[in-house]
Design a protein around this motif. Structure first.
Motif, PDB file in Angstrom:
ATOM      1  N   GLU A 127      55.132 -35.527  83.013  1.00 23.02           N
ATOM      2  CA  GLU A 127      55.314 -34.628  81.894  1.00 23.02           C
ATOM      3  C   GLU A 127      56.984 -34.435  81.805  1.00 23.02           C
ATOM      4  OE1 GLU A 127      53.598 -30.728  79.919  1.00 23.02           O
ATOM      5  OE2 GLU A 127      53.302 -30.720  82.105  1.00 23.02           O
ATOM      6  N   ASN A 128      57.668 -34.296  82.935  1.00 24.05           N
ATOM      7  CA  ASN A 128      59.090 -34.204  82.728  1.00 24.05           C
ATOM      8  C   ASN A 128      59.679 -35.353  82.170  1.00 24.05           C
ATOM      9  OD1 ASN A 128      61.701 -32.802  83.685  1.00 24.05           O
ATOM     10  ND2 ASN A 128      61.557 -34.512  84.784  1.00 24.05           N
ATOM     11  N   TRP A 129      59.506 -36.504  82.831  1.00 21.81           N
ATOM     12  CA  TRP A 129      60.224 -37.622  82.076  1.00 21.81           C
ATOM     13  C   TRP A 129      59.660 -38.220  80.873  1.00 21.81           C
ATOM     14  CZ3 TRP A 129      60.223 -37.728  87.767  1.00 21.81           C
ATOM     15  CH2 TRP A 129      61.583 -37.303  88.271  1.00 21.81           C
ATOM     16  N   LEU A 130      58.493 -37.850  80.413  1.00 24.74           N
ATOM     17  CA  LEU A 130      58.008 -38.156  79.126  1.00 24.74           C
ATOM     18  C   LEU A 130      58.839 -37.294  78.155  1.00 24.74           C
ATOM     19  CD1 LEU A 130      54.256 -38.501  79.601  1.00 24.74           C
ATOM     20  CD2 LEU A 130      55.785 -40.411  78.954  1.00 24.74           C
ATOM     21  N   ASP A 131      59.000 -35.935  78.706  1.00 25.73           N
ATOM     22  CA  ASP A 131      59.538 -35.076  77.584  1.00 25.73           C
ATOM     23  C   ASP A 131      60.897 -35.416  77.516  1.00 25.73           C
ATOM     24  OD1 ASP A 131      57.418 -33.655  77.389  1.00 25.73           O
ATOM     25  OD2 ASP A 131      58.257 -31.890  78.849  1.00 25.73           O
ATOM     26  N   GLU A 132      61.648 -36.316  78.580  1.00 25.91           N
ATOM     27  CA  GLU A 132      63.055 -36.715  78.353  1.00 25.91           C
ATOM     28  C   GLU A 132      63.116 -38.279  77.950  1.00 25.91           C
ATOM     29  OE1 GLU A 132      65.580 -36.896  82.028  1.00 25.91           O
ATOM     30  OE2 GLU A 132      65.163 -34.884  82.283  1.00 25.91           O
TER      31      GLU A 132
ATOM     32  N   PRO B 291      43.806 -43.718  95.278  1.00 23.64           N
ATOM     33  CA  PRO B 291      42.237 -43.821  95.538  1.00 23.64           C
ATOM     34  C   PRO B 291      41.537 -43.248  94.344  1.00 23.64           C
ATOM     35  CG  PRO B 291      43.367 -42.976  97.630  1.00 23.64           C
ATOM     36  CD  PRO B 291      44.447 -42.977  96.417  1.00 23.64           C
ATOM     37  N   ALA B 292      40.567 -43.856  93.968  1.00 17.60           N
ATOM     38  CA  ALA B 292      39.766 -43.512  92.801  1.00 17.60           C
ATOM     39  C   ALA B 292      40.703 -42.824  91.547  1.00 17.60           C
ATOM     40  CB  ALA B 292      38.938 -41.934  93.199  1.00 17.60           C
ATOM     41  N   ALA B 293      41.487 -43.869  91.249  1.00 19.80           N
ATOM     42  CA  ALA B 293      42.549 -43.999  90.588  1.00 19.80           C
ATOM     43  C   ALA B 293      42.261 -42.605  89.203  1.00 19.80           C
ATOM     44  CB  ALA B 293      43.180 -45.154  89.739  1.00 19.80           C
ATOM     45  N   PRO B 294      43.108 -41.608  88.968  1.00 21.14           N
ATOM     46  CA  PRO B 294      42.707 -41.015  87.802  1.00 21.14           C
ATOM     47  C   PRO B 294      43.421 -41.538  86.567  1.00 21.14           C
ATOM     48  CG  PRO B 294      44.352 -40.041  89.044  1.00 21.14           C
ATOM     49  CD  PRO B 294      43.901 -41.158  89.804  1.00 21.14           C
ATOM     50  N   TYR B 295      42.891 -41.316  85.332  1.00 28.54           N
ATOM     51  CA  TYR B 295      43.646 -41.922  84.342  1.00 28.54           C
ATOM     52  C   TYR B 295      44.224 -40.832  83.562  1.00 28.54           C
ATOM     53  CZ  TYR B 295      43.525 -44.535  79.981  1.00 28.54           C
ATOM     54  OH  TYR B 295      44.255 -45.107  78.816  1.00 28.54           O
ATOM     55  N   ASP B 296      45.146 -40.729  82.964  1.00 30.12           N
ATOM     56  CA  ASP B 296      45.958 -39.878  82.290  1.00 30.12           C
ATOM     57  C   ASP B 296      46.020 -40.300  80.665  1.00 30.12           C
ATOM     58  OD1 ASP B 296      47.707 -37.917  81.143  1.00 30.12           O
ATOM     59  OD2 ASP B 296      48.826 -37.649  82.745  1.00 30.12           O
ATOM     60  N   PRO B 297      44.980 -39.897  79.987  1.00 25.16           N
ATOM     61  CA  PRO B 297      45.023 -40.309  78.293  1.00 25.16           C
ATOM     62  C   PRO B 297      46.079 -39.860  77.713  1.00 25.16           C
ATOM     63  CG  PRO B 297      43.213 -38.996  78.727  1.00 25.16           C
ATOM     64  CD  PRO B 297      43.722 -39.146  80.265  1.00 25.16           C
ATOM     65  N   VAL B 298      46.643 -38.334  77.982  1.00 18.15           N
ATOM     66  CA  VAL B 298      47.614 -37.851  77.050  1.00 18.15           C
ATOM     67  C   VAL B 298      48.833 -38.717  77.581  1.00 18.15           C
ATOM     68  CG1 VAL B 298      49.184 -35.901  76.766  1.00 18.15           C
ATOM     69  CG2 VAL B 298      46.922 -35.639  77.243  1.00 18.15           C
ATOM     70  N   ALA B 299      49.443 -39.059  78.700  1.00 14.63           N
ATOM     71  CA  ALA B 299      50.382 -39.785  78.852  1.00 14.63           C
ATOM     72  C   ALA B 299      50.618 -41.253  78.408  1.00 14.63           C
ATOM     73  CB  ALA B 299      50.653 -39.924  80.561  1.00 14.63           C
ATOM     74  N   TRP B 300      49.381 -41.798  78.620  1.00 14.80           N
ATOM     75  CA  TRP B 300      49.233 -43.076  77.997  1.00 14.80           C
ATOM     76  C   TRP B 300      49.508 -43.199  76.422  1.00 14.80           C
ATOM     77  CZ3 TRP B 300      49.886 -47.877  79.555  1.00 14.80           C
ATOM     78  CH2 TRP B 300      49.628 -47.994  80.760  1.00 14.80           C
TER      79      TRP B 300
END
Length: 331
Positions: free
Chosen positions: A232-237, A254-263
Motif C-alpha cells: 500500500e505504501n509503495w503503490l501510493d508512491e 505458502p497458499a499464496a494470497p491474491y491481492d486484487p486491489v494491488a493488481w
C-alpha cells in the motif's frame, strides 16, 4: 478474508478465480508483447566487453533472460510460453553461444555478473565448455571467497553457482541470516533500498519462485503479515517497479494470497503500449531511449509477478478440487 489492500485468502475455486486468471494472463501477455517489440533495445553494443556500462547493457539482457526463462517453462498458457521462449532464445543469441562470458571472465576474473547471467542459461541446459573451465578456475581462487558487503548479491552468486554446478563459496543459510529477509527487521524501518533487497532475498532463496517451499515458516509469516502494508505504501508512491516485485514475493508465499486491489492499481499504471513505467507516469511518449530505460525492468517484473500469481492461483485451485474429490470419495 482480506488484508490491508484486499488480500483474498478464501476459496480460490469461486467463480471469480477464472476472471482473475484471465486478468493475469492479459497482464503477462501485454507485457511480453511490449518486450518483444523492444528486442532491439536489448541488443548488446560492440564494446560490451570493454568500456560499455554493464548496467545499461548486460543488466537488461540478464534480467530478460532470467525472467523469461521462468515464464517460458512455467506459465500455464502455451502462447505466452512461446513468446517468452523467443525472447529467451534472443538473449542467448546475444551472448554468441556464451562466448561473451568467456571474454568477460578473462577481462574481470573476480566479477560476479558474468557468473550470475551465465547461471540462468546453464540451468536451461545451454552450456559452454570454455566458460565452465574458466569458472572452475576463477571461482576456486581465494579472492572469490572474500566476503561481499552486499549479502543479497552473495545469495545471487550462490544461486548461480548451484545452477552451474560449482562448489558454493559460502554457506547459503549463513549468508541468508545476514540479509533483510533473514533478520526480519522492524517493518516500519524498511526503506526502499531494503525493500528491493528483501524481494531479491526471496527470489534467490526460492530460485525465482520455482522452489517456494524453501521459504522458512518464520519468514513466510513475517512477509504475510507486513506485505500488504508495504504494498500500500509503495503503490501510493507510484513506485510500480517495487510494487511488482512485492506482488511477486506475495505469490511465493505458502497458499499464496491474491491481492486484487494491488493488481488493479498496477494494471492502471500501464501505458497504452502495454509497458509499465518504473514510477509515476514515466517519460513522455515518443522518447524511445528514455521509455526503454524507465520501463523495461518494471514491465519484465509485471510479467514475472503475473506468471507466479497465475501459477499459484492454479495450484491452489487444484488443491481445492482435490480436497473436494477426496471428501466426496469418503461419503
Amino acid at each position: 478474508m482480506t488484508g490491508h489492500t484486499g488480500w483474498v485468502t478464501g476459496d480460490p475455486a469461486a467463480p471469480a478465480s477464472a476472471s482473475w486468471a484471465s486478468f493475469l494472463d492479459r497482464m503477462v501477455g501485454d507485457s511480453l508483447e511490449w518486450l518483444d517489440a523492444a528486442r532491439g533495445d536489448f541488443r548488446l553494443p560492440p564494446n560490451v566487453t570493454t568500456d560499455a556500462d554493464p548496467n545499461l547493457t548486460l543488466k537488461p539482457l540478464g534480467e530478460l533472460a532470467e525472467l523469461t526463462h521462468l515464464i517460458r517453462t512455467s506459465h500455464p498458457r502455451d502462447e505466452l510460453r512461446q513468446v517468452a521462449d523467443g525472447l529467451f532464445a534472443f538473449a542467448w543469441n546475444e551472448t554468441r553461444g556464451a562466448e561473451l562470458f568467456a571474454e568477460l571472465i578473462r577481462g574481470e576474473p573476480h566479477a560476479t555478473y558474468p557468473v550470475e547471467i551465465y547461471g540462468v542459461f546453464a540451468q536451461a541446459g545451454l552450456r559452454n565448455t570454455t566458460v565452465e573451465q574458466l569458472l572452475a578456475a576463477t571461482t576456486g581462487l581465494r579472492g572469490w571467497r572474500v566476503t561481499r558487503d552486499d549479502h543479497t548479491r552473495t545469495l545471487a552468486v550462490l544461486n548461480a553457482e548451484r545452477r552451474i554446478g560449482l562448489a558454493p563459496h559460502a554457506d547459503f543459510e549463513a549468508v541468508l541470516g545476514l540479509t533483510n529477509l533473514g533478520l526480519m527487521p522492524e517493518p516500519w524501518a524498511l526503506d526502499r533500498g531494503g525493500a528491493y533487497g528483501l524481494t531479491h532475498d526471496v527470489f534467490h532463496l526460492t530460485d525465482w519462485g520455482r522452489a517456494r517451499g524453501r521459504l522458512p515458516r518464520a519468514q513466510a509469516d513475517y512477509l504475510r503479515l507486513w506485505l500488504p502494508a508495504w504494498l500500500e505504501n509503495w503503490l501510493d508512491e507510484e513506485l510500480w517497479d517495487l510494487a511488482g516485485e512485492l506482488l511477486a514475493v506475495t505469490a511465493c508465499l505458502p497458499a499464496a494470497p491474491y491481492d486484487p486491489v494491488a493488481w488493479r492499481r498496477l494494471a492502471d499504471a500501464r501505458r497504452a503500449d502495454g509497458s509499465v513505467p518504473d514510477r509515476g507516469a514515466g517519460p513522455p511518449a515518443g522518447d524511445r531511449a528514455a521509455t526503454f530505460t524507465a520501463c523495461y525492468h518494471s514491465t519484465l517484473v509485471t510479467a514475472f509477478a503475473g506468471t507466479l500469481a497465475r501459477i499459484a492461483l492454479g495450484a491452489v485451485e487444484g488443491d481445492t478440487r482435490a480436497q473436494v474429490h477426496e471428501s466426496e470419495a469418503t461419503r
